[in-house]
Design an enzyme around this catalytic site. Sequence first.
Site, PDB file in Angstrom:
ATOM      1  N   THR A 142      -5.449  29.446 -28.506  1.00  0.00           N
ATOM      2  CA  THR A 142      -6.208  30.224 -29.478  1.00  0.00           C
ATOM      3  C   THR A 142      -5.222  31.028 -30.316  1.00  0.00           C
ATOM      4  O   THR A 142      -4.010  30.923 -30.140  1.00  0.00           O
ATOM      5  CB  THR A 142      -7.189  31.182 -28.776  1.00  0.00           C
ATOM      6  OG1 THR A 142      -6.443  32.259 -28.181  1.00  0.00           O
ATOM      7  CG2 THR A 142      -7.978  30.458 -27.690  1.00  0.00           C
ATOM      8  N   CYS A 143      -5.746  31.879 -31.198  1.00  0.00           N
ATOM      9  CA  CYS A 143      -4.856  32.688 -32.028  1.00  0.00           C
ATOM     10  C   CYS A 143      -4.073  33.696 -31.198  1.00  0.00           C
ATOM     11  O   CYS A 143      -3.028  34.180 -31.634  1.00  0.00           O
ATOM     12  CB  CYS A 143      -5.648  33.404 -33.120  1.00  0.00           C
ATOM     13  SG  CYS A 143      -6.924  34.524 -32.502  1.00  0.00           S
ATOM     14  N   GLN A 161     -16.040  35.446 -27.718  1.00  0.00           N
ATOM     15  CA  GLN A 161     -15.551  34.167 -28.230  1.00  0.00           C
ATOM     16  C   GLN A 161     -14.672  33.428 -27.214  1.00  0.00           C
ATOM     17  O   GLN A 161     -14.708  32.205 -27.115  1.00  0.00           O
ATOM     18  CB  GLN A 161     -14.754  34.367 -29.532  1.00  0.00           C
ATOM     19  CG  GLN A 161     -15.604  34.556 -30.769  1.00  0.00           C
ATOM     20  CD  GLN A 161     -16.252  35.925 -30.797  1.00  0.00           C
ATOM     21  OE1 GLN A 161     -15.681  36.901 -30.312  1.00  0.00           O
ATOM     22  NE2 GLN A 161     -17.447  36.012 -31.357  1.00  0.00           N
TER      23      GLN A 161
END
Length: 440
Positions: free
Chosen positions: A70-71, A135
């Site tokens: 992910t980021c 998320q």
Amino acid sequence: MFVDYYAPGVRPSYLTCRHLDMQLLALGINHHTAPLDVRERVAILPERMEPQLRSLLLQQDVAEASLLSTCNRTELVVAVGSADSTGALDWFRTVCAGLQQPIDPYLAIFRGPLAARHMFRLAGGLDSLVVGEPQILGQLKESYDLARRVGGVGKWLGRAYQQAFAVAKRIRTDTAIGANPVSVAFAAVTLARQIFGDLAQHSALIIGAGDTAELTLRHLHGQGVKRITIANRTLARAQQLAAPYGAQAVPLTAVPSVLERADIVLSSTNSELPILGKGTVESALKARRRRPMFLVDLAVPRDIEAEVSSLRDVYLYTVDDLRGVVQEGLQSRQAAVGEAERIVDSQVDAFMEWCNAQQAVPLVRALRGGMLRTRDLETERALADLRRGRPPEQVIQRLAHDLTNKLAHGPSVRIRRAGEQGDAALLDAARRLLGFDETQ
């Protein structure tokens, strides 16, 4: 040096588990251990996840595996047959070989119960840049689904992931960790409001159409922004996202032509190369007659060239720049964090009990198998006696007598031998195993 940033705070019971034939290992980099420029160079693009995972599963001593990128993190979780296994670590170093500097100073490594704790905290949103954000749970489920699809999930990862999902659900249900929406997207919109004031008077461009883009769109719409454009590589997806909010959808190639109309630009794609370069933004600024632009790059690797920040009348922020804004919205969640950590602690203990219990499974299976074979033999003999016309009462008494003798013979011989040899430890273990105290 490896970073193991949970070890100082964990309870001693976490660090003392029995030897297991298989155990969890989690390792990688994240926003605690590595800056953005390192994270973006290590990030695994979606189209590369499956081949990379298949490659990981081929490594020595890696029995099960999953990948997450992910980021804020690129991490793997594997089930390995030895605590000293280096196959997964060597694989990760190879993946990161393109870095100009060694990856080891940025690594976080968790073994055994610490790996389980890391997974459970991750699922519950406790390890996120924005504490409590939901998320990451969806991203973990995608990671799990991919691992299952390629055969990377077996007994150990299957149990760990299912328990992680259960922990996340319980944290959401039993604590206020999700109270007051706080996310990177929310932080970005909050910062835009601080810069521009009333956002209803401004226009926005969202580049990308994933979960973060959708969350950003929702927050912008909630702030009264009426002129919103969504640009995406797949136009149909952009149109699907835009329709409920009355937004405009355009293909990604149209970004240079619509950029000049955007006061606020939020980009979150999976592109390997930047979407916005310095020249494109500079041209948009000239067309805007130097009216300021607020740009937020939520992507890793970055969507907006870092050189854009050198332009006048541009406010450029990355995910790391949003930390301060995020912290302001977290005060209401702090009380819930302690409750959530206690849930994690109890579930780590439960998971380790399950892991330790797996050592007994072959023994229990062998014990039951032997007893069932003895039962079947004695039952068949009793049925044969009944067919020969022997009295049922006599048959049942003989069955009970023979079954008892045969089941008790092996343990009795070994207990007697232990007594003869003065093996007090074995005798004590037998008492505890059979549920007898000293008086019996």
